[in-house]
Design a protein around this motif. Structure first.
Motif, mmCIF file in Angstrom:
data_model
loop_
_atom_site.group_PDB
_atom_site.id
_atom_site.type_symbol
_atom_site.label_atom_id
_atom_site.label_comp_id
_atom_site.label_asym_id
_atom_site.label_seq_id
_atom_site.Cartn_x
_atom_site.Cartn_y
_atom_site.Cartn_z
ATOM 1 N N GLN A 175 -0.094 -2.492 9.450
ATOM 2 C CA GLN A 175 0.221 -1.945 8.406
ATOM 3 C C GLN A 175 1.558 -1.136 8.850
ATOM 4 O OE1 GLN A 175 -2.608 0.582 6.371
ATOM 5 N NE2 GLN A 175 -1.059 1.684 5.307
ATOM 6 N N THR A 176 2.800 -1.309 7.722
ATOM 7 C CA THR A 176 4.131 -0.991 8.474
ATOM 8 C C THR A 176 4.941 -0.941 7.387
ATOM 9 O OG1 THR A 176 5.775 -0.688 10.253
ATOM 10 C CG2 THR A 176 4.900 -2.955 9.327
ATOM 11 N N ASP A 177 6.222 -0.095 7.547
ATOM 12 C CA ASP A 177 7.163 -0.139 6.529
ATOM 13 C C ASP A 177 8.513 -0.507 7.422
ATOM 14 O OD1 ASP A 177 7.494 2.177 7.665
ATOM 15 O OD2 ASP A 177 8.020 3.210 6.144
ATOM 16 N N VAL A 188 0.734 -1.254 -0.002
ATOM 17 C CA VAL A 188 0.004 -0.027 0.227
ATOM 18 C C VAL A 188 0.818 1.390 0.013
ATOM 19 C CG1 VAL A 188 -2.053 -0.918 1.116
ATOM 20 C CG2 VAL A 188 -0.327 -0.218 2.569
ATOM 21 N N ASP A 189 2.125 1.152 -0.268
ATOM 22 C CA ASP A 189 3.258 2.248 -0.406
ATOM 23 C C ASP A 189 2.613 3.360 -1.387
ATOM 24 O OD1 ASP A 189 6.494 2.572 0.478
ATOM 25 O OD2 ASP A 189 5.274 3.958 -0.491
ATOM 26 N N THR A 247 5.817 0.342 2.573
ATOM 27 C CA THR A 247 4.561 0.069 3.519
ATOM 28 C C THR A 247 3.616 -1.059 3.001
ATOM 29 O OG1 THR A 247 4.663 2.541 3.593
ATOM 30 C CG2 THR A 247 2.780 1.494 4.464
ATOM 31 N N THR A 248 3.504 -1.861 3.946
ATOM 32 C CA THR A 248 2.910 -3.122 3.461
ATOM 33 C C THR A 248 1.881 -3.496 4.467
ATOM 34 O OG1 THR A 248 5.021 -4.003 3.020
ATOM 35 C CG2 THR A 248 3.105 -5.606 3.089
ATOM 36 N N PHE A 249 0.605 -3.982 4.208
ATOM 37 C CA PHE A 249 -0.450 -3.972 4.828
ATOM 38 C C PHE A 249 -0.729 -5.546 5.124
ATOM 39 C CE2 PHE A 249 -5.066 -5.320 5.515
ATOM 40 C CZ PHE A 249 -5.356 -4.528 6.767
ATOM 41 N N LYS A 253 -4.001 -7.180 12.192
ATOM 42 C CA LYS A 253 -3.871 -6.447 11.269
ATOM 43 C C LYS A 253 -2.711 -5.504 11.534
ATOM 44 C CE LYS A 253 -8.454 -6.155 9.555
ATOM 45 N NZ LYS A 253 -9.938 -5.122 9.578
ATOM 46 N N GLN A 256 -2.594 -8.889 7.018
ATOM 47 C CA GLN A 256 -3.776 -9.120 7.802
ATOM 48 C C GLN A 256 -3.587 -10.776 7.908
ATOM 49 O OE1 GLN A 256 -7.569 -7.816 6.795
ATOM 50 N NE2 GLN A 256 -8.400 -9.779 6.996
#
Lengths: 209, 522
Positions: free
Chosen positions: B100-102, B12-13, B85-87, B98, B89
């Protein structure tokens, strides 16, 4: 005499004062012989009351009312002072115990006299100094005048009076001393009595007496 | 045991363009495929419409729970080298995680959670139950343990696993008692630390409430000790601490008070001693001066009197004290003149010092007649007891001092004693006594040997005990000086009573020595 003594017991102070007043009167009247008699009487009275106070002594000394060395040594200083005082005042320092003491002391200090000489031919120089010695070589020297041969006026030698206290001795004693029942008169002077009286006067002269 | 875990990973970057995202997803799938046992999995693409074209933005797949950690490690590595940036789950049974982080770090914690297996049903459920139980009472009761055992069987966990989980739920302290004990120990340690801090000097009373209670409260919470109990324990220690504190404070204050008092006392004592010493020194100096000025004469000259007075003022000595010192020195140098009858022996002492024997003898009579207080009447048997022993000793001391023991009452006593031993007859003893003393000459046939007072020998050539004469016991001294037999008897009896010869015998040598010293000094 008895009444006198009773009186003195009841009122000793006032009697004493009255006697002294009488003495003063006699002295101022130049009645030296009466004054001398009164003086001797007062001294004898003092010895009597002294003997009354100590009965033991009274029995031993049945020569009553006599002035022996022992009784003289116990005479009240007050009386001696009073008598001496009046004699001196009336005679202007010519008569009195103090005058006699002064002469006695001077003679002892200046003249060579050995009282222990036991030589009756050598009288005590005091006796001749105050004019108590027999003037005439009637008998061997060293004898005292008869009492009535004494001079009762101010022409007499210094310390000539009072004298009767010395002359009055009992008869037997008078004979022993070489007299004729005349007291010291015509006898040898009793040096112990003389010394006792003058020693008494000297002791009474100590301060506070 | 193995459980299925559903993953859904999307890129989701926002910096990535569509092409980049597709490429990235492709790489991601390849990376995942490289993992062991992951090549067979079906990766379903996740699509998203972006810029009117449908593109693959992620992948979703199912994998065994065994693989979870390796998958997460791979994802972490990717983020580590290429922070995108990756989500992510992750769904495990009913749980959906869940994230979401880079950054790689964020995944680390998740990894540790998955490794312990707590995320998975049997363990998790069991642990949850065990923790609930342990929270309620702080420990696992037998019933609860039994319940947990049943649950373990139902969940199909091994005994070992269950124990590990139990331990985890209860923490290091399995029972409430242990926890309490631990809390107690910790609290105690805390207070001892505090105590150690405050008890060293300088001592300062410090109230513990401020810093310690919140921390200990936290500890109690963490341990699962009920707050009420924790507070009780805390208060108990606090109370003890305060007691100790006040006791210590008392001790300290008592100690300080005591030490202060002791110090004050010691100081006062020292001051007193110093003062006393000073006074003594002053006295000694004054005494030394007295000695100096009186060394040659009984009474100091006017000049020396001035010196003495100056010294007295300088040394702050009172007049009375100065007189006392002077008297002491004079008595020491010239013989005591103590009197119980209030008689002044100064003149007697002076006469004897001048060797004026006759004057001294007269002074002796004056003194004794004054002491008798009998209207100057000479001594008789009835009045002998009026002579105080002190006065007799004074007279004797002075005579004997200035005649080197030749004269004095003691010399006469000794003569009389020797006469007593050889002469039983009273009368003869009396005469012999007077003769031995030289108061009487050899008697002759018609002469008893008595002589007048003025013929006595007033010099040191006189026989032993010749002086002082007893003229104070005689009514007349001329033509013969002879104390009566009565007087001799009573005076001797009185002398033996007042100044026993035995004591004199002991004193005699020192007295002689002293006299010798005096003679050589002069």
């Amino acid at each position: 005499m008895l009444a006198n003594r009773l009186h003195s017991q009841l009122e000793p102070q006032s009697q004493f004062a009255a006697d002294l007043d009488e003495l003063s009167l006699l002295l101022h009247d130049d009645d030296w012989i009466s004054a001398d008699r009164l003086t001797a009487t007062l001294l004898r009275q003092a010895v009597e009351s002294q003997l009354q106070n100590s009965p033991a002594q009274q029995q031993r000394a049945n020569r009553r009312s006599l002035l022996t060395p022992e009784t003289i040594a116990a005479l009240p200083c007050q009386l001696l002072h009073a008598l001496d005082d009046r004699w001196q005042q009336a005679s202007g320092g010519h008569f009195g115990f103090s005058v006699q003491l002064q002469i006695y002391d001077e003679i002892l200090a200046t003249t060579e006299f050995d009282p222990s000489l036991r030589n009756w031919m050598t009288p005590h120089p005091f006796l001749s100094e105050v004019g108590w010695l027999m003037p005439l070589p009637l008998r061997p020297v060293g004898f005292l005048k008869f009492y009535n041969w004494l001079e009762f006026d101010l022409d007499a030698p210094m310390g000539h009076l009072p004298a009767l206290w010395y002359w009055q001795v009992p008869g037997l004693y008078s004979l022993q001393m070489g007299g004729f029942l005349t007291g010291q008169g015509a006898g040898f002077g009793d040096l112990a009595r003389l010394d006792a009286m003058l020693l008494r006067i000297a002791r009474c002269h100590q301060p506070g007496q | 045991m193995a459980e299925s875990v559903k993953f859904r990973i999307t890129i989701v970057d926002p910096q990535f363009k569509s092409d980049d995202v597709v490429t990235e997803v492709r790489y991601l799938i390849e990376d995942l495929r490289d993992l062991e046992g992951m090549s067979q999995i079906r990766y379903e693409p996740v699509t998203e419409i972006r810029d009117i074209a449908e593109i693959r933005v992620g992948v979703q797949f199912e994998a065994d729970s065994d693989r979870l950690s390796s998958i997460l490690r791979r994802l972490r590595d990717r983020l580590y080298y290429n922070p995108t940036t990756t989500f992510i789950q992750i769904r495990i049974a009913a749980i959906t995680l869940k994230i979401q982080t880079d950054s790689a770090e964020d995944l680390m914690s998740l990894m540790s959670a998955t490794q312990s297996g707590e995320l998975f049903a049997p363990n998790r459920d069991y642990l949850a139950e065990a923790e609930t139980y342990s929270r309620t009472q702080g420990e696992l009761s037998p019933t609860e343990l039994d319940n947990l055992n049943l649950l373990r069987q139902r969940l199909g966990l091994s005994v070992e696993q269950a124990e590990v989980l139990n331990a985890k739920a209860t923490g290091p302290f399995t029972s409430q008692a242990q926890k309490r004990r631990h809390f107690d120990e910790i609290t105690q340690a805390e207070f001892s630390r505090l105590w150690a801090m405050v008890s060293d000097p300088p001592f300062a009373l410090k109230d513990p409430d401020d810093d310690h209670w919140p921390v200990l409260q936290e500890l109690a919470e963490n341990l699962g000790v009920p707050m009420a109990e924790a507070e009780t324990i805390y208060q108990k220690h606090q109370q003890r601490y305060r007691d100790d504190m006040s006791l210590k404070a008392q001790q300290v204050s008592a100690k300080t008070f005591e030490s202060k008092q002791l110090a004050a006392e010691a100081k006062a004592e020292a001051a007193r001693q110093e003062q006393a010493q000073q006074v003594q020194e002053q006295r000694d100096q004054y005494q030394a001066l007295c000695h100096e000025v009186m060394a040659n004469d009984l009474y100091p000259s006017e000049y020396d009197q001035g010196r003495l007075d100056q010294a007295r003022r300088l040394r702050n000595i009172s007049v009375d004290e100065a007189i006392a010192i002077e008297t002491e020195v004079r008595d020491g140098l010239y013989g005591s003149i103590a009197s119980a009858a209030g008689v002044d022996y100064n003149r007697l002492r002076h006469c004897l010092r001048q060797q004026a024997w006759e004057a001294a003898d007269l002074e002796t009579e004056i003194a004794i007649l004054a002491a008798l207080q009998q209207g100057q009447q000479p001594l008789i048997a009835a009045t002998v007891s009026r002579l105080p022993a002190i006065d007799l000793a004074t007279i004797d001391g002075l005579w004997s001092r200035y005649s080197n023991g030749k004269f004095g009452f003691k010399a006469q006593q000794q003569v009389y004693r020797s006469q007593q031993q050889i002469q039983p007859d009273e009368q003869k003893r009396w005469l012999d006594f007077l003769q031995v003393l030289g108061w009487r000459d050899e008697p002759t046939w018609f002469y008893r040997g008595f002589k007048p007072y003025r013929d006595l020998t007033f010099s040191l050539e006189a026989p032993q005990g010749h002086l002082p004469t007893w003229r104070w016991g005689c009514p007349s001294l001329s033509p013969r000086y002879s104390p009566s037999i009565e007087v001799v008897e009573v005076v001797m009896a009185h002398l033996n009573h007042s100044m026993p010869l035995e004591a004199a015998a002991v004193l005699a040598p020192t007295q002689t020595l002293m006299m010798g010293g005096l003679a050589s000094a002069s």
